[in-house]
Design an enzyme around this catalytic site. Sequence first.
Site, mmCIF file in Angstrom:
data_model
loop_
_atom_site.group_PDB
_atom_site.id
_atom_site.type_symbol
_atom_site.label_atom_id
_atom_site.label_comp_id
_atom_site.label_asym_id
_atom_site.label_seq_id
_atom_site.Cartn_x
_atom_site.Cartn_y
_atom_site.Cartn_z
ATOM 1 C CE LYS A 110 6.757 13.518 4.076
ATOM 2 N NZ LYS A 110 6.059 13.954 2.977
HETATM 3 P P1 NAD Z 1 0.273 4.751 1.053
HETATM 4 O O1 NAD Z 1 0.985 4.143 2.170
HETATM 5 O O2 NAD Z 1 -1.279 5.047 1.127
HETATM 6 O O3 NAD Z 1 0.755 3.704 -0.311
HETATM 7 C C1 NAD Z 1 1.932 3.504 -0.569
HETATM 8 C C2 NAD Z 1 1.653 2.361 -1.564
HETATM 9 O O4 NAD Z 1 3.239 1.881 -1.914
HETATM 10 C C3 NAD Z 1 1.318 1.044 -1.194
HETATM 11 O O5 NAD Z 1 0.363 0.227 -2.315
HETATM 12 C C4 NAD Z 1 2.275 0.119 -0.621
HETATM 13 O O6 NAD Z 1 2.095 -1.383 -0.921
HETATM 14 C C5 NAD Z 1 3.565 0.524 -1.816
HETATM 15 N N1 NAD Z 1 4.807 0.365 -1.202
HETATM 16 C C6 NAD Z 1 5.349 0.460 0.121
HETATM 17 N N2 NAD Z 1 6.695 0.141 0.000
HETATM 18 C C7 NAD Z 1 6.938 -0.527 -1.195
HETATM 19 C C8 NAD Z 1 8.120 -0.901 -2.107
HETATM 20 N N3 NAD Z 1 9.207 -1.099 -1.569
HETATM 21 N N4 NAD Z 1 8.056 -1.080 -3.381
HETATM 22 C C9 NAD Z 1 7.088 -1.121 -3.896
HETATM 23 N N5 NAD Z 1 5.723 -0.611 -3.384
HETATM 24 C C10 NAD Z 1 5.705 -0.210 -2.256
HETATM 25 O O7 NAD Z 1 1.177 6.140 0.721
HETATM 26 P P2 NAD Z 1 0.709 7.273 -0.169
HETATM 27 O O8 NAD Z 1 0.199 8.272 0.435
HETATM 28 O O9 NAD Z 1 0.011 6.703 -1.468
HETATM 29 O O10 NAD Z 1 2.234 7.710 -0.585
HETATM 30 C C11 NAD Z 1 2.973 7.180 -2.011
HETATM 31 C C12 NAD Z 1 4.030 8.246 -2.311
HETATM 32 O O11 NAD Z 1 3.382 9.494 -2.692
HETATM 33 C C13 NAD Z 1 5.073 8.570 -1.444
HETATM 34 O O12 NAD Z 1 6.395 8.784 -1.707
HETATM 35 C C14 NAD Z 1 4.549 9.784 -0.534
HETATM 36 O O13 NAD Z 1 5.484 10.533 0.113
HETATM 37 C C15 NAD Z 1 4.009 10.510 -1.840
HETATM 38 N N6 NAD Z 1 2.991 11.356 -1.724
HETATM 39 C C16 NAD Z 1 1.796 11.377 -0.909
HETATM 40 C C17 NAD Z 1 0.954 12.506 -0.693
HETATM 41 C C18 NAD Z 1 -0.247 12.190 -0.045
HETATM 42 O O14 NAD Z 1 -0.996 13.133 -0.072
HETATM 43 N N7 NAD Z 1 -0.673 11.089 0.448
HETATM 44 C C19 NAD Z 1 1.189 13.618 -1.340
HETATM 45 C C20 NAD Z 1 2.406 13.885 -1.968
HETATM 46 C C21 NAD Z 1 3.279 12.842 -2.346
#
Ligand code: NAD
Length: 432
Positions: A110
Amino acid sequence: MTETTITPESAFATAQSQLRKVAGLLELEEGMIEVLAHPKRELTVNFPVRMDDGSIRVFTGYRVHHNEARGPVKGGLRYSPMVSLDEVRALAMWMTWKCAVVNLPYGGAKGGVIVSPRELSARELERMTRRYTTEIEIIIGPGVDIPAPDLGTDARVMAWIMDTYSMQMGYSVPGIVTGKPVGLGGSLGREEATGRGVLYIAQEACRRRGISLEGATVAIQGFGNVGGAASRLLAQAGAKIVAISDSRVGIYNQTGLDVEAFFASRLPGGYIGDHTHHIIDDFPGKGTDHVDITNEELLELPVDILIPAAIEGQITDKNAPKIRAGMIIEAANGPTTSAGDEILAERGIYVVPDIIANAGGVTVSYFEWVQDLQSFFWAEDEVNQRLQRILVSAFNEVASVAEERKLRLREAAYVVALQRVVEAIRLRGIFP
Ligand code: NAD
């Protein structure tokens, strides 16, 4: 070995406590637990970036490799003001288990930079990304460590990383990152893969529990790449999305939100990391009888399925007693603390753990890497079918282990993952 300091509520503390619990179940020797409990390699970089106004700003970033016994390491890159070495370590460890549970030939990694991406201009973000890539270049490579998008990063950032690395090598290296734009060797289906994986897992979990996904009420915390795609695909599958939120606000309508209306109104591009920041306030499909809610309230709504899809540590010992969902699908990484998890277990809430619930992203990243290495690209339905096959079989394997050994899904997923990683370590032996 240097001691890794952990604070009680930290993500790394959660990750270590999950590991130790399952290591006990598997009766692993202490030396093996120590190997698994510590990242193999950690790089911290402090680097200057020229800002648009001519000033110099120094950023701090990390790249952590947790375990490479099963292959090159893989994991996302996070841009957030909350990034810390402790968090990156936890996320790298979770990547090792995630790749192992779905049986991808990767170890876990990561990366992160302490930055609020919305506060930088596009040019500043590009310069920052290119300099960070150059700083971590000594430990990345298509056969070494392959970054991907995570919180606050997207396909555009991956394109800059691919270009920077390629410039330094002197030839194009599409396999250096996944989650790239399709025009640069990205995979069809990658952008929504994590959300699509959440759909496949939700379908399978409902099937095993004898619940109908059609008509089931769903609340989703976080409306970014993962939460946005999951909400859309679940709605298309007949689920009723009643609540969504971003980092600032949430909206709830018990008769259902029109998710499709939101996507129809969406402008291309938008804000990295918080693209919905301004849009959720003006969500076209919220209906006249919706209510504004906080993120905390969203987690406690009376729904069939709760999907945390934002950040770590959202379900804790404080709010776990108040959660009313019957099923939780962890789309975010580490949304539940160990203490919160204990309470959910006592209360009999069915939790599909992150390492399987959100594995769709890394699975299609793996497909993208395979396509890049072969320079041979697949149609989108082939990507989706292969994804479904892998996730459904991994989920059912985990669910069967849970039934046989009378474990919860999280423990069973860890059992499957740890067994694979430990087997690889034993087969390779301890060098020299
Ligand atoms: P992103 O940045 O596209 O979206 C994140 C969302 O969470 C946004 O809507 C943001 O406003 C919201 N957010 C941020 N801080 C917050 C808080 N304190 N309280 C509530 N909401 C909050 O990110 P993403 O890629 O959608 O990732 C979201 C989660 O999924 C993360 O935990 C990430 O590690 C996990 N994840 C992502 C992927 C991927 O392919 N993008 C894969 C596996 C896991």
